[in-house]
Design an enzyme around this catalytic site. Structure first.
Site, PDB file in Angstrom:
ATOM      1  N   GLU A  39       0.846  -1.190   0.000  1.00  0.00           N
ATOM      2  CA  GLU A  39       0.000   0.000   0.000  1.00  0.00           C
ATOM      3  C   GLU A  39       0.885   1.245   0.000  1.00  0.00           C
ATOM      4  O   GLU A  39       1.809   1.360   0.808  1.00  0.00           O
ATOM      5  CB  GLU A  39      -0.923   0.001   1.221  1.00  0.00           C
ATOM      6  CG  GLU A  39      -1.607   1.323   1.517  1.00  0.00           C
ATOM      7  CD  GLU A  39      -2.419   1.875   0.353  1.00  0.00           C
ATOM      8  OE1 GLU A  39      -2.312   3.093   0.073  1.00  0.00           O
ATOM      9  OE2 GLU A  39      -3.169   1.107  -0.290  1.00  0.00           O
ATOM     10  N   GLY A  45      -7.573   3.002   2.299  1.00  0.00           N
ATOM     11  CA  GLY A  45      -7.813   3.561   0.980  1.00  0.00           C
ATOM     12  C   GLY A  45      -8.715   4.778   0.968  1.00  0.00           C
ATOM     13  O   GLY A  45      -8.934   5.439   1.990  1.00  0.00           O
ATOM     14  N   VAL A  46      -9.240   5.075  -0.204  1.00  0.00           N
ATOM     15  CA  VAL A  46     -10.109   6.241  -0.388  1.00  0.00           C
ATOM     16  C   VAL A  46     -11.310   6.179   0.532  1.00  0.00           C
ATOM     17  O   VAL A  46     -11.710   7.181   1.136  1.00  0.00           O
ATOM     18  CB  VAL A  46     -10.567   6.340  -1.860  1.00  0.00           C
ATOM     19  CG1 VAL A  46     -11.685   7.370  -2.005  1.00  0.00           C
ATOM     20  CG2 VAL A  46      -9.390   6.731  -2.750  1.00  0.00           C
ATOM     21  N   ALA A 118       4.023  -0.848  -6.138  1.00  0.00           N
ATOM     22  CA  ALA A 118       4.326  -2.073  -6.881  1.00  0.00           C
ATOM     23  C   ALA A 118       4.293  -1.791  -8.382  1.00  0.00           C
ATOM     24  O   ALA A 118       3.452  -1.028  -8.866  1.00  0.00           O
ATOM     25  CB  ALA A 118       3.317  -3.157  -6.530  1.00  0.00           C
ATOM     26  N   GLY A 186     -23.559  14.671  -9.372  1.00  0.00           N
ATOM     27  CA  GLY A 186     -23.720  13.272  -9.020  1.00  0.00           C
ATOM     28  C   GLY A 186     -23.815  13.134  -7.524  1.00  0.00           C
ATOM     29  O   GLY A 186     -23.917  14.132  -6.794  1.00  0.00           O
ATOM     30  N   HIS A 447     -43.337  -2.989  14.586  1.00  0.00           N
ATOM     31  CA  HIS A 447     -44.073  -1.719  14.493  1.00  0.00           C
ATOM     32  C   HIS A 447     -43.841  -0.912  15.769  1.00  0.00           C
ATOM     33  O   HIS A 447     -43.821  -1.467  16.861  1.00  0.00           O
ATOM     34  CB  HIS A 447     -45.571  -2.009  14.344  1.00  0.00           C
ATOM     35  CG  HIS A 447     -46.415  -0.771  14.318  1.00  0.00           C
ATOM     36  ND1 HIS A 447     -46.491   0.054  13.213  1.00  0.00           N
ATOM     37  CD2 HIS A 447     -47.211  -0.205  15.274  1.00  0.00           C
ATOM     38  CE1 HIS A 447     -47.314   1.059  13.480  1.00  0.00           C
ATOM     39  NE2 HIS A 447     -47.756   0.926  14.727  1.00  0.00           N
TER      40      HIS A 447
END
Length: 468
Positions: A39, A45-46, A118, A186, A447
């Site tokens: 990594e 990550g994001v 990598a 979006g 309920h």
């Protein structure tokens, strides 16, 4: 692994430590594989650092502030002050807990995590470059690429991290902008626009089409559009950004439509026009891996690329660009490598927009169902008829169920309203299990709760509604 000129190896090399990558690494290790995870930045990550988690934390804070200021008809009066720097500090603590949790899981399952980049030298060998520049070579039996995606720029609006920003910077502001122009409407632009509007920013959105959130059912979007007006958000439909100039520390954005040209001022310009898969600079040309036209990696139902030794998961493997797809793909790839009969054969992937109110959708909408050759029946149940929604004072929105008219099989469910993101899971499960309207309508829901509306909408479709 010893860094330097030493050559070493592993069963599975995972490139990228986001949702798809760390999930694949942990699952492969659980199945007895020797796994190395490379990594470039930090695990998560994001999603953890610049997407799902920080955005939802800020959305929660903004909603909290807005609700105190606007308690509706409940009879509560209140005022609120907030410190965006402290909110950002709290958000970082949330991120840190998740990052540390992922790191602990990798250690627990003996996943070796290496910080670096990598580069594939062949279909079975990669060069690993550490942050200090030391290079080593790694042989692998199989590799899983999970390098994610990055925000796409818009011509004429190059990211500078100060005035022209991506969602990455928008999630880390320490001062609420007075004015913000958002290019694109979006779900990312909409979520961030709504968040900052609630914090006091004058938000102006530029949208090339005639409505926002074009991936979702227009009826759902209508409800959100009404709330946008209430929040004072301006949307310039059928418009295109022409360019920008700087004046007195602010940006002047010129936009054009068929009718006229308009200038908008902003402290920040948020460009939110989609993402680009991170498939470059990986050395894929040294392998048999092929790319799609959009730059994503071509994969089959087992997430195997056109190179039999290499798999790809998450955003780099194509749309939809959502973390929950990456989680599933990562598990599939790891299980296939371990020899299990796994495949990404899910019938539907839910999508959500954490707008106000929230939108959630899974399966076919009315138009796509008809285009697929189905005769359909629909059932629509409004929040205003829900006892739970009334007690929460959250009555905007509805649940819509779409089914095959011939046999009642559920084809799609579309929700706009409070907690839509939490309601959609039952709908996803129904589609995944090939459930029918009778199955959903006949399931006893507690309920008063919001999920009751799923059963109620199914009853509407069946023509036996009681509460409508």
């Amino acid at each position: 692994m010893v860094m330097g000129d030493i050559i070493t190896g592993c069963d599975v090399l995972v490139v990228g430590g986001g949702p798809g990558g760390y999930t694949a690494a942990i699952r492969a290790a659980q199945l007895g594989k020797d796994v190395i995870l490379v990594e470039k930045y930090d695990l998560g990550g994001v999603c953890v650092y610049r997407g799902c988690i920080p955005s939802k934390a800020l959305i929660h804070a903004a909603n909290f502030i807005y609700d105190i200021k606007n308690p509706g008809n409940i009879g509560i009066k209140g005022s609120v002050e907030f410190d965006l720097k402290k909110i950002q500090q709290w958000k970082f603590e949330v991120i840190k807990k998740l990052r540390d949790g992922i790191s602990s899981l990798c250690k627990k399952y003996s996943v070796q995590v290496i910080k670096g980049e990598a580069f594939f030298e062949s279909s079975e060998k990669a060069r690993i470059t550490a942050p200090d520049g030391i290079i080593s070579t790694l042989h692998f039996e199989n590799a899983i690429i999970a390098t994610g995606s990055r925000p796409r720029e818009f011509p004429g609006f190059t990211f500078d991290s100060k005035l022209v920003i991506s969602s990455n910077e928008a999630l880390s502001l320490f001062k609420v902008p007075e004015e913000m122009v958002i290019i694109g409407a979006g779900y990312i632009g909409m979520e961030l626009g709504t968040t900052y509007a609630k914090l006091g920013t004058k938000v102006k959105m530029i949208q090339r089409s005639s409505r926002v959130l074009t991936r979702f059912d227009p009826q759902l979007v209508e409800v959100v559009s009404r709330k946008m007006e209430k929040l004072g958000m301006e949307v310039y439909y059928n418009s295109k950004p022409e360019g920008m100039r700087k004046e007195n520390g602010k940006a002047i954005v010129t936009i054009s439509s068929a009718e006229k040209k308009t200038e908008l001022t902003a402290d920040k310009i948020l460009v939110s026009v989609g993402v680009i898969p991170n498939s470059e600079r990986l050395g894929l040309e040294n392998t048999k891996v092929e790319l799609e036209k959009d730059g994503s990696i071509k994969v089959d139902e087992k997430r195997r690329t056109t190179d039999t030794k290499i798999f790809a998961v998450g955003d780099v493997a194509g749309a939809p660009f959502v973390a929950h797809k990456a989680f599933r793909e990562g598990k599939v790839a790891a299980e296939v490598i371990a020899g299990l009969p796994s495949a990404f054969d899910n019938r539907a992937i839910p999508e959500t927009a954490f707008t106000d109110p929230e939108i959630a959708s899974v399966g076919l909408d009315e138009e796509s169902a008809k285009e697929s050759g189905f005769e359909i029946r629909t059932g629509k149940f409004p929040f205003r008829a829900s006892g739970s929604a009334l007690t929460l004072d959250r009555t905007d929105g509805f649940v819509k169920v779409i089914a095959n008219k011939k046999n009642g099989e559920i084809l799609g469910v579309h929700i706009v309203g409070a907690n839509a993101s939490m309601l959609i899971s039952e709908a996803s499960h129904s589609i995944e299990m090939a459930a029918f309207l009778d199955d959903l309508a006949g399931t006893i829901h507690p309920h008063p709760t919001l999920p009751e509306m799923l059963a109620e909408a199914a009853e509407v479709a069946l023509g036996k509604a009681v509460h409508l």
